[in-house]
Design an enzyme around this catalytic site. Structure first.
Site, PDB file in Angstrom:
ATOM      1  N   TYR A  53       0.823  -1.210   0.000  1.00  0.00           N
ATOM      2  CA  TYR A  53       0.000   0.000   0.000  1.00  0.00           C
ATOM      3  C   TYR A  53       0.857   1.260   0.000  1.00  0.00           C
ATOM      4  O   TYR A  53       1.970   1.256   0.493  1.00  0.00           O
ATOM      5  CB  TYR A  53      -0.904   0.025   1.237  1.00  0.00           C
ATOM      6  N   LYS A 248     -21.305   7.163  -6.217  1.00  0.00           N
ATOM      7  CA  LYS A 248     -20.639   8.339  -6.794  1.00  0.00           C
ATOM      8  C   LYS A 248     -20.182   8.140  -8.234  1.00  0.00           C
ATOM      9  O   LYS A 248     -19.866   9.115  -8.918  1.00  0.00           O
ATOM     10  CB  LYS A 248     -19.444   8.758  -5.937  1.00  0.00           C
TER      11      LYS A 248
END
Length: 350
Positions: A53, A248
């Site tokens: 990450y 969204k």
């Protein structure tokens, strides 16, 4: 906050696990500090990260998320004892991560040493294999014949898994990890590791985290049943299907700064016509029952029998507060029935 046993580990984890994969690209150190402080204040004790990450992964940002968490821990060492921190070793797929090497016992030791240093801690509560070395039906590869199990060298795979377990056993014996788990694996993978761990004489995996959401329910009921019966925690990741279930991205909209506005390693494979239709239907249900689409998706995930803790993420404090609030909601039978009707219409929309 509600808590559940983390499989056979003896640990009790919050029903909400705070995911961190946006920290380092979409979120700054200051953002992460706010999220960590707020999460702990609300009773969250479970935090998930990975050496790979932030996401989308890249060489310049590799390991940045762990560094951000370690920075926070260096300033709040008294909080470590109250936190259950999970991280992961990356498998093959990145030339800048151990020269694209597979997971091996030796690489477990190398990766773990790096994670411990970056996280500024002496031990990891839950150390996970981020994905198997073999091809598996994850990351959008679950269509019929997208993987070919008949091509797998089963004995070679078992031997590799034994080697990985020996590396994990050494880490357990040395106290560098408390427990270990799987990620993006299958029912065969779970049971093979269970059998090999028993053969070697070491603790079994205590958890698995796989993608699971209203657009992607392939682990129900068979893999989740295996987890429950073998006392392995089931940890859904991407409960909002890469943000799609927040609504969204409807009608082709990609807001500036959103995750989909970044280059995706596997492309926008979730973005199909059926996924859009299903998402709109879930948004309509959410509106009818006076909650946001994200809250409907998270509350639904939380009520699935066998789910231990759901991994959430947010790029703003408003999103984090909205998502946390979802776990206090109870979905009525009428609401669940409407959701089930949409699931029957779109059982595998991508």
């Amino acid at each position: 906050m509600r808590y559940s046993p983390l499989g056979a580990s003896g640990l009790s984890v919050s029903r909400i696990c705070l995911g961190t994969m946006t920290w380092g690209i979409q979120n700054t150190q200051a953002d992460a500090d706010l999220q960590l402080n707020h999460a702990i204040a609300t009773g969250i004790n479970f935090f998930d990260t990975a050496e790979m990450y932030p996401v989308p992964p890249s060489e310049p940002t590799y390991t940045k998320t762990e560094q951000i968490i370690g920075n926070w821990l260096s300033r709040h060492p008294d909080k470590r004892k109250d936190m259950i921190i999970a991280t992961k070793i990356a498998g093959p797929g990145f030339p800048y991560v151990r020269n694209n090497a597979p997971i091996t016992g030796e690489n477990v030791g190398l990766a773990l040493a790096g994670s411990l240093e970056r996280l500024n801690t002496d031990y990891i509560d839950l150390y996970q294999l981020h994905w198997p070395n073999r091809m598996t039906p994850h990351f959008g590869k679950h269509a019929l014949n997208a993987t070919r199990p008949t091509k797998l060298d089963v004995e070679a795979e078992r031997e590799n898994m034994r080697d990985i377990l020996l590396g994990l056993k050494q880490a357990l014996d040395e106290g560098k990890i408390r427990h270990w788990g799987l990620s993006d694996d299958t029912t065969w993978g779970i049971h093979t590791y269970l059998n090999l761990a028993q053969e070697i004489g070491m603790p079994a995996p205590v958890s698995i985290q796989n993608e699971f959401n209203l657009l992607h329910t392939k682990d129900w009921p068979f893999l989740i049943e295996s987890c429950v019966c073998e006392d392995i925690a089931y940890l859904p990741w991407s409960p909002l299907s890469g943000g799609m279930l927040s609504g969204k991205y409807r009608n082709g909209v990609i807001p500036k700064g959103s995750r989909w506005s970044y280059e995706q390693r596997h492309g926008l494979f979730r973005n199909t016509q059926d996924s859009q239709r299903a998402t709109q239907a879930y948004c309509d249900i959410a509106q009818k029952y006076d909650m946001t689409p994200a809250q409907l998706a998270l509350a639904w995930c939380d009520q699935v029998d066998g789910v231990t803790s759901t991994i959430i993420g947010a790029t703003s404090m408003l999103q984090l507060e909205e998502n946390i609030a979802a776990f206090a909601k109870t979905l009525s039978k009428e609401c669940l029935d409407e959701v089930a009707n949409v699931l029957r219409q779109y059982p595998a929309p991508f």
